[in-house]
Design a protein around this motif. Structure first.
Motif, PDB file in Angstrom:
ATOM      1  N   VAL A 124     -11.354  -4.469  -0.150  1.00 45.25           N
ATOM      2  CA  VAL A 124     -10.484  -5.396   0.577  1.00 45.25           C
ATOM      3  C   VAL A 124      -9.230  -5.680  -0.236  1.00 45.25           C
ATOM      4  N   ILE A 127      -6.752  -2.725  -0.217  1.00 43.99           N
ATOM      5  CA  ILE A 127      -5.984  -2.589   1.030  1.00 43.99           C
ATOM      6  C   ILE A 127      -4.975  -3.729   1.159  1.00 43.99           C
ATOM      7  N   GLU A 128      -5.385  -4.935   0.767  1.00 43.28           N
ATOM      8  CA  GLU A 128      -4.466  -6.072   0.797  1.00 43.28           C
ATOM      9  C   GLU A 128      -3.222  -5.767  -0.043  1.00 43.28           C
ATOM     10  N   ILE A 131      -0.933  -3.316   1.684  1.00 47.18           N
ATOM     11  CA  ILE A 131      -0.177  -3.954   2.768  1.00 47.18           C
ATOM     12  C   ILE A 131       0.960  -4.788   2.207  1.00 47.18           C
ATOM     13  N   ILE A 136       1.975  -3.166   6.838  1.00 47.01           N
ATOM     14  CA  ILE A 136       0.680  -2.880   7.438  1.00 47.01           C
ATOM     15  C   ILE A 136       0.666  -1.601   8.270  1.00 47.01           C
ATOM     16  N   VAL A 139      -1.365   1.406   6.953  1.00 47.17           N
ATOM     17  CA  VAL A 139      -2.801   1.131   6.977  1.00 47.17           C
ATOM     18  C   VAL A 139      -3.326   1.161   8.415  1.00 47.17           C
ATOM     19  N   ARG A 159      -4.121  -8.220  10.148  1.00 51.64           N
ATOM     20  CA  ARG A 159      -4.530  -7.490   8.944  1.00 51.64           C
ATOM     21  C   ARG A 159      -6.009  -7.668   8.633  1.00 51.64           C
ATOM     22  N   ARG A 160      -6.544  -8.861   8.909  1.00 56.58           N
ATOM     23  CA  ARG A 160      -7.963  -9.100   8.600  1.00 56.58           C
ATOM     24  C   ARG A 160      -8.867  -8.136   9.365  1.00 56.58           C
ATOM     25  N   ILE A 163      -8.352  -4.409   8.246  1.00 59.49           N
ATOM     26  CA  ILE A 163      -9.036  -4.144   6.972  1.00 59.49           C
ATOM     27  C   ILE A 163     -10.537  -4.050   7.187  1.00 59.49           C
ATOM     28  N   ARG A 164     -11.083  -4.960   7.996  1.00 54.35           N
ATOM     29  CA  ARG A 164     -12.541  -4.960   8.210  1.00 54.35           C
ATOM     30  C   ARG A 164     -12.997  -3.662   8.871  1.00 54.35           C
ATOM     31  N   GLU A 167     -12.980  -1.019   6.304  1.00 55.40           N
ATOM     32  CA  GLU A 167     -14.042  -1.276   5.325  1.00 55.40           C
ATOM     33  C   GLU A 167     -15.392  -0.800   5.852  1.00 55.40           C
TER      34      GLU A 167
END
Length: 313
Positions: A124, A127-128, A131, A136, A139, A159-160, A163-164, A167
């Motif tokens: 996480v 990737i954060e 970004i 973003i 990604v 973005r959350r 990313i999830r 992941e």
């Protein structure tokens, strides 16, 4: 052998409580509330909690099991309800789950993997950082490449969720879309899901009338009692029917505006409920209206009898 479980779903104010009691009386059933708010003691009016008269002597579970200051998670709901399913089945009765909280019901009936399990903080953070440095879009395009179906459901700026989804793919080798499809297919039970729908205008009218009745029955006084106990930040007070009145108590809005907000939020929630059930669960849908509801209920009872006979013994 898998336990048969009947679930009754649909938007608020559509008639689920009445149908559940009819099914329980016809098929020797006992009822488990699938509502995330009815677990709280004292939060009765705003949650449209089933009354003793409405229960008609049928045992009900998952009601009044938490104090208003306590938190309650979907994982805890799943554990408790699955225990009650086994308990009811071992008594020789039919477990019936009734409610409108889609995630809670889905998590119980299917092998649902919770988003807060199996996190990879290092991934996480990586990737954060990407970004933050490059934006973003790059990604997001990576997600489009590995899981275009899920990417369509996520706004590029969220973005959350982006990313999830990445992941999940990184950790499991399965896309979020594949994981959701797998979860829908696999159940530890033999679930039969009955869904009630209603024409939108009639449903919204029923919701508005229900809110007016709640106010007449003492909703404002109920919420004020818990507000005065210092619980305005409790999880229980974040539910629809409670959170709308807090700004009124604090002098920020009028009573009329608070009630209108409550009606609007209830209507929006009903729409979200229907969308969730339609997209996430394999539901046998039945359209109802006030003039036809008893006739439709008789059809459901007939159909359910056939469905239960088809469940492997």
């Amino acid at each position: 052998m898998k336990i048969p479980v009947v679930a009754i779903v649909g938007p608020t104010a559509v008639g689920k409580t009445k149908l559940s009691v009819k099914i329980a009386k016809r098929f020797n059933g006992e009822i488990i509330s699938g509502d995330s708010m009815q677990v709280y003691k004292g939060l009765d009016i705003g949650t449209a909690k089933v009354t003793k008269d409405e229960m008609q002597g049928i045992p009900h579970y998952m009601i009044d099991i938490k104090n208003p200051e306590e938190s309650f998670s979907v994982a805890e709901f799943k554990d408790k309800v699955q225990g009650y399913i086994e308990y009811i089945h071992n008594k020789g009765a039919l477990p019936i789950i009734v409610g409108g909280t889609g995630l809670y019901i889905q998590s119980t009936l299917y092998q649902f993997n919770f988003a807060d399990e199996g996190r990879d903080p290092a991934f996480v953070q990586k990737i954060e950082t990407e970004i933050d440095q490059n934006g973003i879009d790059e990604v997001y395009q990576r997600l489009v490449a590995v899981d275009p179906e899920q990417a369509q459901k996520i706004h590029p700026n969220n973005r959350r969720r982006v990313i999830r989804a990445l992941e999940v793919y990184e950790k499991t080798g399965l896309t979020m879309s594949e994981l959701h499809a797998k979860q829908r297919r696999e159940s530890p039970y033999n679930p039969i899901i009955i869904g009630l729908t209603m024409e939108r205008e009639e449903l919204y009218r029923r919701i508005n009338n229900r809110v007016d009745q709640m106010v007449e029955d003492g909703l404002v006084e109920e919420v004020k009692y818990f507000y005065d106990k210092g619980l305005k930040h409790a999880q229980s007070m974040r539910g629809i029917g409670y959170k709308e009145l807090i700004p009124y108590f604090e002098g920020d809005i009028s009573m009329e505006y608070a009630i209108e907000q409550l009606k609007q939020n209830s209507r929006r929630y009903a729409k979200r409920q229907f969308t969730y059930f339609r997209n996430k669960l394999d539901v046998h849908w039945y359209p109802v209206s006030v003039p036809t509801i008893e006739h439709i209920f008789s059809i459901i009872l007939r159909d359910l009898e056939g469905m239960l006979k088809e469940v492997p013994k």
